[in-house]
Design an enzyme around this catalytic site. Structure first.
Site, PDB file in Angstrom:
ATOM      1  N   GLY A   1       1.850   1.971  10.912  1.00 22.75           N
ATOM      2  CA  GLY A   1       2.735   2.995  10.777  1.00 22.75           C
ATOM      3  C   GLY A   1       3.237   3.536  12.104  1.00 22.75           C
ATOM      4  O   GLY A   1       4.035   4.632  12.361  1.00 22.75           O
TER       5      GLY A   1
ATOM      6  N   GLY B   1       2.597  -1.382   4.652  1.00 20.94           N
ATOM      7  CA  GLY B   1       2.440   0.212   4.086  1.00 20.94           C
ATOM      8  C   GLY B   1       4.030   0.635   3.900  1.00 20.94           C
ATOM      9  O   GLY B   1       4.781   0.281   2.789  1.00 20.94           O
ATOM     10  N   GLY B   2       4.612   1.285   5.087  1.00 23.95           N
ATOM     11  CA  GLY B   2       6.015   1.751   4.769  1.00 23.95           C
ATOM     12  C   GLY B   2       7.103   0.857   4.134  1.00 23.95           C
ATOM     13  O   GLY B   2       7.854   1.457   3.353  1.00 23.95           O
TER      14      GLY B   2
ATOM     15  N   GLU C   1      -7.298   4.353   7.324  1.00 23.73           N
ATOM     16  CA  GLU C   1      -7.046   5.858   7.223  1.00 23.73           C
ATOM     17  C   GLU C   1      -8.218   6.550   6.448  1.00 23.73           C
ATOM     18  O   GLU C   1      -8.568   7.622   6.817  1.00 23.73           O
ATOM     19  CB  GLU C   1      -5.893   6.165   6.311  1.00 23.73           C
ATOM     20  CG  GLU C   1      -4.602   5.941   7.519  1.00 23.73           C
ATOM     21  CD  GLU C   1      -3.484   5.267   6.594  1.00 23.73           C
ATOM     22  OE1 GLU C   1      -3.200   5.466   5.455  1.00 23.73           O
ATOM     23  OE2 GLU C   1      -2.400   4.736   7.148  1.00 23.73           O
TER      24      GLU C   1
ATOM     25  N   GLU D   1      -6.189  -5.212  10.132  1.00 23.79           N
ATOM     26  CA  GLU D   1      -5.230  -4.004  10.457  1.00 23.79           C
ATOM     27  C   GLU D   1      -5.370  -3.519  11.696  1.00 23.79           C
ATOM     28  O   GLU D   1      -6.278  -2.503  11.639  1.00 23.79           O
ATOM     29  CB  GLU D   1      -5.065  -3.140   9.218  1.00 23.79           C
ATOM     30  CG  GLU D   1      -4.718  -3.710   7.821  1.00 23.79           C
ATOM     31  CD  GLU D   1      -3.937  -2.676   7.003  1.00 23.79           C
ATOM     32  OE1 GLU D   1      -2.861  -3.056   6.833  1.00 23.79           O
ATOM     33  OE2 GLU D   1      -4.594  -1.521   6.823  1.00 23.79           O
TER      34      GLU D   1
ATOM     35  N   ASN E   1       0.857  -1.257   0.126  1.00 22.87           N
ATOM     36  CA  ASN E   1      -0.036   0.158  -0.090  1.00 22.87           C
ATOM     37  C   ASN E   1       0.953   1.308  -0.072  1.00 22.87           C
ATOM     38  O   ASN E   1       1.361   1.621   0.985  1.00 22.87           O
ATOM     39  CB  ASN E   1      -1.097  -0.114   1.113  1.00 22.87           C
ATOM     40  CG  ASN E   1      -1.553   1.262   1.482  1.00 22.87           C
ATOM     41  OD1 ASN E   1      -1.974   2.171   0.654  1.00 22.87           O
ATOM     42  ND2 ASN E   1      -2.434   1.237   2.492  1.00 22.87           N
ATOM     43  N   TRP E   2       1.255   1.826  -1.214  1.00 20.87           N
ATOM     44  CA  TRP E   2       1.971   2.916  -1.191  1.00 20.87           C
ATOM     45  C   TRP E   2       1.265   4.388  -0.645  1.00 20.87           C
ATOM     46  O   TRP E   2       2.064   5.241  -0.575  1.00 20.87           O
ATOM     47  CB  TRP E   2       2.338   3.161  -2.652  1.00 20.87           C
ATOM     48  CG  TRP E   2       3.232   2.055  -3.497  1.00 20.87           C
ATOM     49  CD1 TRP E   2       3.372   0.888  -2.817  1.00 20.87           C
ATOM     50  CD2 TRP E   2       3.689   1.903  -4.835  1.00 20.87           C
ATOM     51  NE1 TRP E   2       4.199   0.044  -3.485  1.00 20.87           N
ATOM     52  CE2 TRP E   2       4.187   0.906  -4.875  1.00 20.87           C
ATOM     53  CE3 TRP E   2       3.590   2.904  -5.886  1.00 20.87           C
ATOM     54  CZ2 TRP E   2       5.105   0.258  -6.146  1.00 20.87           C
ATOM     55  CZ3 TRP E   2       4.101   2.224  -6.908  1.00 20.87           C
ATOM     56  CH2 TRP E   2       4.613   1.145  -6.962  1.00 20.87           C
ATOM     57  N   LYS E   3       0.046   4.238  -0.180  1.00 19.80           N
ATOM     58  CA  LYS E   3      -0.325   5.415   0.401  1.00 19.80           C
ATOM     59  C   LYS E   3      -0.296   6.629  -0.541  1.00 19.80           C
ATOM     60  O   LYS E   3      -0.384   6.538  -1.818  1.00 19.80           O
ATOM     61  CB  LYS E   3      -0.064   5.501   1.734  1.00 19.80           C
ATOM     62  CG  LYS E   3      -0.172   4.381   2.746  1.00 19.80           C
ATOM     63  CD  LYS E   3      -0.010   4.490   4.141  1.00 19.80           C
ATOM     64  CE  LYS E   3      -0.344   3.071   4.788  1.00 19.80           C
ATOM     65  NZ  LYS E   3      -0.315   3.365   6.177  1.00 19.80           N
TER      66      LYS E   3
ATOM     67  N   HIS F   1      -9.619   0.967   4.238  1.00 18.67           N
ATOM     68  CA  HIS F   1      -8.693   1.269   4.858  1.00 18.67           C
ATOM     69  C   HIS F   1      -9.059   2.156   6.207  1.00 18.67           C
ATOM     70  O   HIS F   1      -9.563   3.051   6.101  1.00 18.67           O
ATOM     71  CB  HIS F   1      -7.481   1.828   4.015  1.00 18.67           C
ATOM     72  CG  HIS F   1      -6.071   1.818   4.828  1.00 18.67           C
ATOM     73  ND1 HIS F   1      -5.719   2.832   5.769  1.00 18.67           N
ATOM     74  CD2 HIS F   1      -4.956   0.989   4.754  1.00 18.67           C
ATOM     75  CE1 HIS F   1      -4.732   2.245   6.120  1.00 18.67           C
ATOM     76  NE2 HIS F   1      -4.057   1.345   5.527  1.00 18.67           N
TER      77      HIS F   1
ATOM     78  N   SER G   1       2.601  -2.281  10.269  1.00 16.57           N
ATOM     79  CA  SER G   1       4.318  -2.426  10.534  1.00 16.57           C
ATOM     80  C   SER G   1       4.850  -3.827  10.303  1.00 16.57           C
ATOM     81  O   SER G   1       5.659  -4.117  11.029  1.00 16.57           O
ATOM     82  CB  SER G   1       4.525  -1.978  12.007  1.00 16.57           C
ATOM     83  OG  SER G   1       3.938  -0.513  12.192  1.00 16.57           O
TER      84      SER G   1
HETATM   85  P1  PGA Z   1       2.356   0.131   7.942  1.00 17.13           P
HETATM   86  O1  PGA Z   1       0.824   0.447   7.073  1.00 17.13           O
HETATM   87  O2  PGA Z   1       2.997  -0.950   7.105  1.00 17.13           O
HETATM   88  O3  PGA Z   1       3.181   1.270   7.149  1.00 17.13           O
HETATM   89  O4  PGA Z   1       2.118   0.030   8.924  1.00 17.13           O
HETATM   90  C1  PGA Z   1       0.011  -0.713   6.703  1.00 17.13           C
HETATM   91  C2  PGA Z   1      -1.273  -0.283   5.980  1.00 17.13           C
HETATM   92  O5  PGA Z   1      -1.589   1.092   6.454  1.00 17.13           O
HETATM   93  O6  PGA Z   1      -1.954  -0.921   5.178  1.00 17.13           O
END
Ligand code: PGA
Length: 257
Positions: free
Chosen positions: A175, A236-237, A99, A169, A12-14, A97, A215
């Protein structure tokens, strides 16, 4: 993991990366995939879909978006429909998601509408669920998961949901560098599978892929993937760099438990 279900690792490149870095990351990921790779998908910002799709042509890496709108077309300024994502070359889409739930008013009702649109347009939906830290500390994790799952998944038949993937999640792990322990993740995944079994039957639940997200890093993916009900990761990250994402793709799980 369980050998019945093909693992899926999704990035997930956000809202990161410009077009040039997106293309270069996509190419490096595709070039570094091992022959026995699990299913791999990257969810890019809308603006990068076309160029990343082009870069991934003829490779095994699938293209996904991070959200969609449920109407096919119309006067909905700023929205992008599931139909348009399919047309742009997407094979999958993230839905709900945390967010989006936290910052953009996503609800279980809008998740369900988006899921319907994704399925109607042949996109593989990854529906995200998870509790906040306050909900976990209050002992409400299972209740929250149950509400999110029934809100999104009731009213469908199991065959309609054949391609569905769920991502667990926990919001407190996204994050933050605070990963759920393998045991915490397994407990939640098993609860999700049991809830889906109650909603849509044994066969559906046994085949349902449930990803863990929050994470996930090269140094924790192996122990997470050793849990029997974890079928992959939403990253994500660590998906923003080819080497860390590829190490996650090459996870090694101790399957016999
Ligand atoms: P993260 O994000 O790996 O940076 O914690 C995961 C996500 O939001 O899908």
């Amino acid at each position: 993991m369980n050998s019945l279900r093909r693992p899926l690792i999704a990035g997930n490149w956000k809202m990161y990366l410009d077009l040039a870095s997106s293309v270069s990351l996509a190419k490096s990921v595709a070039a570094g995939l091992p022959a026995d790779a699990p299913e791999v998908m990257v969810a890019t910002p809308f603006t990068a879909l076309a160029v990343v799709g082009e870069a991934l042509k003829g490779t095994k890496v699938k293209l996904a978006a991070q959200d969609c709108y449920w109407e096919k077309e119309g006067a909905f300024t700023g929205q992008v429909s599931a139909f348009q994502l399919k047309d742009a070359g997407c094979q999958g889409v993230l839905i709900g998601h945390s967010e989006r739930r936290q910052f953009f008013g996503e609800t279980d009702e809008t998740v369900k509408k988006k899921l319907t649109a994704a399925l109607e347009n042949g996109l593989l939906p990854i529906v995200c669920v998870g509790e906040t830290l306050a909900e976990r500390e209050d002992g409400r994790t299972f209740k929250v998961l149950e509400t999110q799952l029934t809100g999104a998944l009731s009213g469908f038949g199991p065959s309609q949901l054949a391609t569905l993937v769920i991502a667990y999640e926990p919001v407190w792990a996204i994050g933050t560098g605070k990963t759920a322990t393998p045991a915490q993740a397994q407990e939640a995944h098993l609860f999700i599978r049991k809830t889906c079994q109650r909603l849509h039957g044994d066969g559906f639940a046994a085949g349902l892929r449930i990803l863990y997200g929050g994470s996930v890093k090269p140094d924790n993916v192996d122990s997470l993937m050793s849990e029997p009900d974890l079928d992959g990761a939403l990253v994500g990250g660590a998906s923003l760099k080819a080497d860390s994402f590829l190490r996650i793709v090459k996870f090694s799980a101790a399957v016999a438990k």
